[in-house]
Design an enzyme around this catalytic site. Structure first.
Site, PDB file in Angstrom:
ATOM      1  N   GLY A  73       0.806  -1.227   0.000  1.00 22.81           N
ATOM      2  CA  GLY A  73       0.000   0.000   0.000  1.00 22.81           C
ATOM      3  C   GLY A  73       0.831   1.267   0.000  1.00 22.81           C
ATOM      4  N   SER A  74       0.540   2.188  -0.893  1.00 27.35           N
ATOM      5  CA  SER A  74       1.412   3.352  -1.018  1.00 27.35           C
ATOM      6  C   SER A  74       0.832   4.371  -1.993  1.00 27.35           C
ATOM      7  CB  SER A  74       2.793   2.902  -1.487  1.00 27.35           C
ATOM      8  OG  SER A  74       2.672   1.975  -2.556  1.00 27.35           O
ATOM      9  N   ARG A  75       1.728   5.222  -2.530  1.00 26.03           N
ATOM     10  CA  ARG A  75       1.302   6.301  -3.419  1.00 26.03           C
ATOM     11  C   ARG A  75       2.471   6.676  -4.331  1.00 26.03           C
ATOM     12  NH1 ARG A  75      -1.744  11.607  -1.439  1.00 26.03           N
ATOM     13  NH2 ARG A  75      -1.085  13.169  -2.944  1.00 26.03           N
TER      14      ARG A  75
END
Length: 217
Positions: free
Chosen positions: A182-184
């Site tokens: 999970g990240s951006r």
């Protein structure tokens, strides 16, 4: 850097997959199927998280493709702090069910890499762009255009992997990194870039065209 031969499963995931399989097998051997079932589901989740499918590369000129799978959560004009210029930022939020391989949005030379330690707040928040742990890569295209691509850790993501080095030439769609769990990813473009996506839209790494640049010859 050699071109990464996209496998079915990302190389980063094999240690996690093997360990989870061994744990599930051991518990099954010592107990029964129903007690083992949660560990089987964990193994299935890990396998789907580390999937790494091959992607079709668009052949249009002057395009910027998505460097990550996920949802477009921000399109705005702001300061690109990595180049200290005003730019057009597009942010892509990667949840735990997205593919987490990161791919080059253009053909270009890596002219700078900046790692910045930071927090691990929810990557869906705007402040994550400037407060979270992140790794910024600046690419220079053949026509002189420079763009910044920033891998950002999230609430669960605690490991940013970037395999490229300054001076490397990346091909459009080439795999250069990975963010675990999970990240951006933020990408900063010239102000005159024509955006082709909208907030809330699902992006697919390499296949989704984020924007087109003006032809500089």
């Amino acid at each position: 850097m050699k071109y990464y031969p996209h496998p079915i499963l990302a190389r980063e995931g094999w240690p996690f997959i093997i360990i989870s399989l061994l744990v599930a097998l051991l518990i099954y051997r010592l107990t029964n199927f129903w007690i083992t079932l949660p560990f089987i589901l964990i193994t299935v989740f890990i396998i789907q998280f580390f999937r790494d499918p091959k992607r079709e590369i668009p052949i249009e000129a002057n395009i910027i493709v998505s460097p990550a799978d996920g949802k477009i959560i921000c399109i705005e004009e702001c300061l690109d702090v990595y180049q200290n210029i005003q730019a057009l930022k597009i942010s892509i939020f990667m949840n735990i069910f997205n593919v987490h391989s990161n791919r080059s949005p253009v053909n270009g030379e890596v002219i700078d890499l900046q790692y910045i330690p930071g927090k691990f707040v929810n990557a869906d928040f705007d402040k994550a762009s400037l407060e979270n742990e992140r790794n910024a890569m600046i690419l220079k295209m053949a026509n002189g255009t420079k763009i910044s691509v920033v891998q950002i850790a999230g609430l669960i993501a605690r490991r940013i992997l970037c395999y490229t080095k300054i001076g490397n030439l990346l091909a459009l769609g080439e795999r250069y990194g990975f963010i675990r769990f999970g990240s951006r990813v933020d990408i900063y473009l010239p102000l005159d870039a024509r955006v082709l996506v909208s907030i809330g839209q699902k992006a697919i790494a390499t296949e989704t065209i984020l924007a087109k640049l003006n032809d500089k010859g």
